[in-house]
Design an enzyme around this catalytic site. Structure first.
Site, PDB file in Angstrom:
ATOM      1  N   TYR A  81      23.037   5.033   0.113  1.00  0.00           N
ATOM      2  CA  TYR A  81      21.725   5.623  -0.197  1.00  0.00           C
ATOM      3  C   TYR A  81      20.815   5.442   1.038  1.00  0.00           C
ATOM      4  O   TYR A  81      20.757   4.351   1.619  1.00  0.00           O
ATOM      5  CB  TYR A  81      21.148   4.900  -1.415  1.00  0.00           C
ATOM      6  CG  TYR A  81      19.740   5.312  -1.753  1.00  0.00           C
ATOM      7  CD1 TYR A  81      19.465   6.580  -2.243  1.00  0.00           C
ATOM      8  CD2 TYR A  81      18.680   4.431  -1.567  1.00  0.00           C
ATOM      9  CE1 TYR A  81      18.171   6.959  -2.538  1.00  0.00           C
ATOM     10  CE2 TYR A  81      17.384   4.799  -1.872  1.00  0.00           C
ATOM     11  CZ  TYR A  81      17.131   6.068  -2.355  1.00  0.00           C
ATOM     12  OH  TYR A  81      15.856   6.442  -2.645  1.00  0.00           O
ATOM     13  N   LYS A 122      17.025   5.921 -12.301  1.00  0.00           N
ATOM     14  CA  LYS A 122      17.978   7.027 -12.438  1.00  0.00           C
ATOM     15  C   LYS A 122      18.549   7.041 -13.863  1.00  0.00           C
ATOM     16  O   LYS A 122      17.811   7.232 -14.802  1.00  0.00           O
ATOM     17  CB  LYS A 122      19.048   6.908 -11.353  1.00  0.00           C
ATOM     18  CG  LYS A 122      18.482   6.560  -9.956  1.00  0.00           C
ATOM     19  CD  LYS A 122      17.654   7.653  -9.330  1.00  0.00           C
ATOM     20  CE  LYS A 122      16.896   7.231  -8.085  1.00  0.00           C
ATOM     21  NZ  LYS A 122      17.666   6.585  -7.028  1.00  0.00           N
ATOM     22  N   ARG A 124       3.337 -12.889 -13.497  1.00  0.00           N
ATOM     23  CA  ARG A 124       4.293 -12.638 -12.414  1.00  0.00           C
ATOM     24  C   ARG A 124       5.586 -13.399 -12.706  1.00  0.00           C
ATOM     25  O   ARG A 124       6.681 -12.928 -12.435  1.00  0.00           O
ATOM     26  CB  ARG A 124       3.711 -13.044 -11.046  1.00  0.00           C
ATOM     27  CG  ARG A 124       4.755 -12.948  -9.934  1.00  0.00           C
ATOM     28  CD  ARG A 124       4.238 -13.027  -8.508  1.00  0.00           C
ATOM     29  NE  ARG A 124       3.027 -13.789  -8.338  1.00  0.00           N
ATOM     30  CZ  ARG A 124       2.951 -15.135  -8.382  1.00  0.00           C
ATOM     31  NH1 ARG A 124       4.038 -15.858  -8.576  1.00  0.00           N
ATOM     32  NH2 ARG A 124       1.789 -15.732  -8.235  1.00  0.00           N
ATOM     33  N   ASP A 133      26.025  -1.625  -5.748  1.00  0.00           N
ATOM     34  CA  ASP A 133      24.976  -0.733  -6.257  1.00  0.00           C
ATOM     35  C   ASP A 133      25.645   0.196  -7.274  1.00  0.00           C
ATOM     36  O   ASP A 133      26.429   1.071  -6.904  1.00  0.00           O
ATOM     37  CB  ASP A 133      24.365   0.049  -5.092  1.00  0.00           C
ATOM     38  CG  ASP A 133      23.207   0.945  -5.525  1.00  0.00           C
ATOM     39  OD1 ASP A 133      23.174   1.340  -6.712  1.00  0.00           O
ATOM     40  OD2 ASP A 133      22.363   1.281  -4.684  1.00  0.00           O
TER      41      ASP A 133
HETATM   42  C1  LIG Z   1      17.388   5.781  -5.920  1.00  0.00           C
HETATM   43  C2  LIG Z   1      18.418   4.843  -5.451  1.00  0.00           C
HETATM   44  C3  LIG Z   1      18.076   3.575  -4.953  1.00  0.00           C
HETATM   45  C4  LIG Z   1      16.651   3.120  -4.794  1.00  0.00           C
HETATM   46  O1  LIG Z   1      16.001   2.980  -6.002  1.00  0.00           O
HETATM   47  P1  LIG Z   1      14.404   3.184  -6.208  1.00  0.00           P
HETATM   48  O2  LIG Z   1      14.231   2.891  -7.651  1.00  0.00           O
HETATM   49  O3  LIG Z   1      14.098   4.580  -5.803  1.00  0.00           O
HETATM   50  O4  LIG Z   1      13.743   2.177  -5.303  1.00  0.00           O
HETATM   51  C5  LIG Z   1      19.112   2.731  -4.582  1.00  0.00           C
HETATM   52  N1  LIG Z   1      20.401   3.109  -4.666  1.00  0.00           N
HETATM   53  C6  LIG Z   1      20.772   4.317  -5.127  1.00  0.00           C
HETATM   54  C7  LIG Z   1      22.209   4.674  -5.197  1.00  0.00           C
HETATM   55  C8  LIG Z   1      19.792   5.229  -5.528  1.00  0.00           C
HETATM   56  O5  LIG Z   1      20.161   6.445  -5.968  1.00  0.00           O
END
Ligand SMILES: *Cc1c(COP(=O)(O)O)cnc(C)c1O
Length: 379
Positions: free
Chosen positions: A98, A195, A46, A170
């Site tokens: 998001y 992504k 961890r 983000d």
């Molecule tokens: C998908 C996404 C998230 C969350 O990520 P996960 O890996 O699905 O937890 C956060 N911000 C944006 C802009 C996203 O497209």
């Protein structure tokens, strides 16, 4: 070192015990000690794992940061940032986030006594009107989902610095190929590596990247104390994916530009949302802070009924109807009934998220085939 070279070499080194050129998947929970407290830097998985270390170092390098901190998902990374805060602290966030980020802020952290203000940041100076003595964090996302709005990172960072507030960006939609928020003054970069960074729709992963050692220490403490760590197999997949980020993104951008232009001249299409158009409201900011404009596009039809949108959504063959984005394959989605269904209809529509809005994550297939697919689906 430039990005393409970093993507392939940063953070990774051949395995010293075998010479394996690819970082092995260290699928172990613990490590042998030669005497109590005497070990090779790894005690319990961890806390530290060599596959995760390689990935964290690579992520830090590609965002021009010093420290990478990996999590089991993008939202687990967001959760890690929020745990820097204490009850009574205030957060200023953009009103175009998001959906999962909005949910964790309002449904989880508001219950712990953190106060959120969701505001329009199209003009970053508006943020100043909401700063109080208790504001600890500004949270932005740019470009936004699904309307591709752009927020000025540098202007936001200046306001954050003046008031001694942390700025988290983000950077999931842009990826480090298009934009590096730390270079523009942000304190924390947040990624859903699920992504573009992973890029192959085969792994869920999140990361934070920072420059400041004191901040990194706090985040590593939260990572280890709260335990939302990724497994080594997932770290391996993200490491494998990110090696081609630059070549994938180049094609995402080329295909995105061609499809945005195709849609814009289509007689049945009403409006195309893509930050590469010169008449996009914040195109000048996109041009200043991004290297290109990406492969995310939304559009509406002149027939603004949900039925007309559904007909297109169910008629494509190459664009698969699915949530998520950023993979090599093209996806099509309907935000009003999929990613943004939890937002009340009136509120959605007043923000421009109408029932006929269709979102594309343009993949890296041959663009002629993608355009032909959209042409037959739109009719
Ligand atoms: C998908 C996404 C998230 C969350 O990520 P996960 O890996 O699905 O937890 C956060 N911000 C944006 C802009 C996203 O497209």
């Amino acid at each position: 070192m430039k990005l393409g070279t970093k993507l392939i070499h940063a953070g990774v080194a051949p395995d010293p015990s075998t010479g394996a050129i690819m970082t092995p998947i260290f699928q172990t929970s613990t490590y042998v000690q030669s005497a109590p407290g005497q070990h090779k830097g790894y005690e319990y998985a961890r806390t530290q794992n060599p596959t995760r270390d390689a990935l964290q170092n690579a992520l830090a390098a590609i965002e021009n940061g010093k420290f990478g901190i990996s999590f089991g998902s993008g939202l687990a990374a967001t959760d890690g940032v929020m745990k820097l805060l204490s009850p009574g602290d205030e957060v200023i966030a953009s009103n175009d986030l998001y959906g999962g980020t909005y949910r964790i802020f309002t449904k989880v952290f508001e219950r712990y006594g953190i106060k959120f203000q969701f505001i329009n940041m199209q003009d970053a100076q508006n943020i100043k009107n909401y700063v109080t003595a208790k504001t600890r964090l500004i949270w932005i996302e740019t470009p936004t989902n699904p309307l591709l709005n752009i927020i000025d990172i540098e202007a936001t960072a200046q306001i954050a610095k003046q008031h001694n507030i942390l700025l988290a960006v983000d950077n999931t939609f842009a990826s480090p190929y298009l934009q590096n928020p730390l270079d523009l003054g942000a304190d924390i970069v947040v990624h859903s590596a699920t992504k573009y960074i992973g890029g192959h729709s085969d792994v869920v992963h999140g990361a934070l990247i920072v420059k400041e050692e004191a901040l990194a220490k706090q985040l590593y403490f939260i990572q280890n104390s709260c335990g939302a760590v990724p497994g080594p197999q997932d770290c391996f997949l993200v490491l494998r994916g990110l090696k081609t980020l630059h070549v994938r993104m180049q094609r995402h951008c080329e295909n995105g530009a061609a499809i945005a232009k195709f849609l814009r001249q289509h007689p049945k299409v009403a409006k195309v949302y893509w930050c590469g158009f010169e008449d996009h409201p914040n195109h000048h900011i996109a041009k200043k802070q991004m290297r290109d404009f990406g492969g995310m596009i939304s559009f509406t039809l002149k027939d603004d009924s949900q039925e007309a949108a559904f007909k297109v959504l169910s008629s494509t063959h190459l664009f698969s109807l699915a949530e998520s984005l950023g993979g090599v394959e093209s996806l099509i989605g309907h935000p009003a009934s999929m990613t943004h269904a939890s937002i009340p209809r009136e509120e959605r529509i007043s923000n421009g998220l109408v029932d006929s809005l269709i979102r594309l994550s343009v993949g890296i297939e041959d663009v002629e085939d993608l355009i032909a697919d959209l042409q037959q689906a739109i009719g």
